[in-house]
Design an enzyme around this catalytic site. Structure first.
Site, PDB file in Angstrom:
ATOM      1  N   ARG A  50       2.839   4.798   6.529  1.00 20.59           N
ATOM      2  CA  ARG A  50       3.173   3.898   7.649  1.00 20.59           C
ATOM      3  C   ARG A  50       3.857   2.691   7.213  1.00 20.59           C
ATOM      4  O   ARG A  50       4.022   1.669   8.163  1.00 20.59           O
ATOM      5  CB  ARG A  50       1.844   3.676   8.764  1.00 20.59           C
ATOM      6  CG  ARG A  50       1.613   5.247   9.319  1.00 20.59           C
ATOM      7  CD  ARG A  50       0.220   4.885   9.537  1.00 20.59           C
ATOM      8  NE  ARG A  50      -0.895   4.520   8.995  1.00 20.59           N
ATOM      9  CZ  ARG A  50      -1.972   4.217   9.193  1.00 20.59           C
ATOM     10  NH1 ARG A  50      -2.536   4.347  10.318  1.00 20.59           N
ATOM     11  NH2 ARG A  50      -2.999   3.990   8.178  1.00 20.59           N
ATOM     12  N   CYS A  62       0.980  -1.210   0.170  1.00 28.93           N
ATOM     13  CA  CYS A  62       0.043  -0.088   0.016  1.00 28.93           C
ATOM     14  C   CYS A  62       0.929   1.234  -0.062  1.00 28.93           C
ATOM     15  O   CYS A  62       2.077   1.320   0.428  1.00 28.93           O
ATOM     16  CB  CYS A  62      -0.997   0.195   1.185  1.00 28.93           C
ATOM     17  SG  CYS A  62      -2.026   1.424   1.173  1.00 28.93           S
ATOM     18  N   HIS A  93      -2.433  -3.902   4.816  1.00 27.22           N
ATOM     19  CA  HIS A  93      -2.019  -3.559   6.455  1.00 27.22           C
ATOM     20  C   HIS A  93      -3.499  -3.321   6.796  1.00 27.22           C
ATOM     21  O   HIS A  93      -4.391  -2.633   6.470  1.00 27.22           O
ATOM     22  CB  HIS A  93      -1.131  -2.454   6.550  1.00 27.22           C
ATOM     23  CG  HIS A  93      -1.884  -1.251   5.761  1.00 27.22           C
ATOM     24  ND1 HIS A  93      -2.245  -0.141   6.696  1.00 27.22           N
ATOM     25  CD2 HIS A  93      -1.765  -0.668   4.458  1.00 27.22           C
ATOM     26  CE1 HIS A  93      -2.822   0.874   5.797  1.00 27.22           C
ATOM     27  NE2 HIS A  93      -2.466   0.642   4.507  1.00 27.22           N
ATOM     28  N   ASP A 105       0.427   3.743   1.787  1.00 27.54           N
ATOM     29  CA  ASP A 105       0.305   4.446   3.136  1.00 27.54           C
ATOM     30  C   ASP A 105       1.754   4.510   3.766  1.00 27.54           C
ATOM     31  O   ASP A 105       2.699   3.712   3.631  1.00 27.54           O
ATOM     32  CB  ASP A 105      -0.221   3.178   3.762  1.00 27.54           C
ATOM     33  CG  ASP A 105      -0.938   4.085   5.421  1.00 27.54           C
ATOM     34  OD1 ASP A 105      -0.078   4.293   6.158  1.00 27.54           O
ATOM     35  OD2 ASP A 105      -2.078   3.884   5.586  1.00 27.54           O
ATOM     36  N   CYS A 133      -6.285   0.067   6.720  1.00 30.12           N
ATOM     37  CA  CYS A 133      -6.026   0.495   5.523  1.00 30.12           C
ATOM     38  C   CYS A 133      -7.110   1.401   4.902  1.00 30.12           C
ATOM     39  O   CYS A 133      -8.340   1.011   4.832  1.00 30.12           O
ATOM     40  CB  CYS A 133      -5.914  -0.772   4.266  1.00 30.12           C
ATOM     41  SG  CYS A 133      -5.451   0.053   2.574  1.00 30.12           S
TER      42      CYS A 133
END
Ligand code: CO
Length: 216
Positions: free
Chosen positions: A52, A48, A104, A50, A107
Site C-alpha cells: 500500500r 516498507c 507507515h 507493504d 505497519c
C-alpha cells in the site's frame, strides 16, 4: 485486489505494461530514450515492503527520480549488506541529496514487534524493531490506548532508522566531504494518503554520539 481472482492475472500485468509504454510514448516519444542514458535521482527512499506504500506513486515521482530500497518495516540494520550497498551506491555514486526513511501507520512489522507472537524466521528481523521498543519503553508503555501506542511506535521506529543512517560510514563520509546530504524521517498514513514529516532531518554529524563517529 481483483488481480488475485483471475487465473491469468500475470498476463494482465504484461498487457498493462504495453498500455503504459504506449501512453508514455504518446506523452513524450523520447521518454525511454532519455531514461536509457542513465539515472541521476536526487533522492534515496527507504520504505516498507507493504504493497500500500508504493514509493514513486505517493510522492508523484517519475521514473528516474527516486532510488528505492524497501524491506519489512523500513529498517536500517547495520549488518544488512543489501541496504548498505544501496545506500553506499546512492550516496557515493549517484550523489543523492536526500535520504528519506518513510514508515507507515498500521505497519504489520511494527505491530507484530509489539506482540509476543512467534512468526518463524521473520522473528529475527522483527527483533530489530523490538530493540527500538526497548529504547523507548517508558514512553510507549505509558500510552494506554493500543492504536495510539502503535502509531507512536511507528514514528519512533522511523526516527531510530534515521539515526541508524547517520551512524553509517557512507553518510558520515559524505558529510565529512561537505557534500549536501539530508536524512529525513516521514510517516505515511495508509488511511488517508497523507505523509507526515517527523521533522528529525539530519544534515551533519553534530548530534551523533562520539562513539559512533568515524575519523576519515
Ligand atoms: Co509496513
Amino acid at each position: 485486489m481483483y488481480f488475485c481472482l483471475m487465473p491469468d492475472f500475470y498476463k494482465i500485468l504484461l498487457k498493462n505494461n504495453r498500455e503504459w509504454v504506449a501512453a508514455k510514448l504518446k506523452e513524450d516519444p523520447e521518454f525511454f530514450t532519455k531514461l536509457a542514458h542513465g539515472q541521476s535521482p536526487p533522492l534515496l527512499w527507504i520504505g516498507c515492503a507493504d504493497s500500500r506504500v508504493p514509493a514513486n506513486e505517493i510522492i508523484g515521482a517519475r521514473p528516474g527520480e527516486v532510488f528505492v530500497h524497501r524491506n519489512i518495516a523500513n529498517m536500517v540494520v547495520h549488518s544488512d549488506m543489501n541496504m548498505l550497498s544501496v545506500l553506499n551506491y546512492a550516496v557515493r555514486v549517484l550523489e543523492v541529496k536526500h535520504v528519506i526513511v518513510c514508515g507507515h501507520y498500521g505497519c504489520g512489522g511494527v505491530v507484530a514487534a509489539m506482540t509476543n507472537q512467534h512468526y518463524g524466521l521473520i522473528d529475527n528481523w522483527l527483533r530489530h524493531i523490538k530493540d527500538v521498543y526497548r529504547l523507548h519503553n517508558k514512553e510507549l508503555d505509558a500510552i494506554a490506548d493500543e492504536k495510539t501506542r502503535q502509531r507512536r511506535f511507528v514514528e519512533l521506529n522511523v526516527i531510530e532508522q534515521v539515526y541508524n543512517l547517520c551512524k553509517t560510514s557512507s553518510v558520515q563520509e559524505a558529510w565529512e566531504e561537505k557534500r549536501s546530504l539530508q536524512v529525513h524521517g516521514w510517516v505515511y498514513d495508509v488511511a488517508n494518503g497523507i505523509i507526515k514529516d517527523l521533522e528529525v532531518t539530519a544534515c551533519d554529524d553534530k548530534d551523533i554520539p562520539h562513539y559512533y563517529r568515524y575519523d576519515f
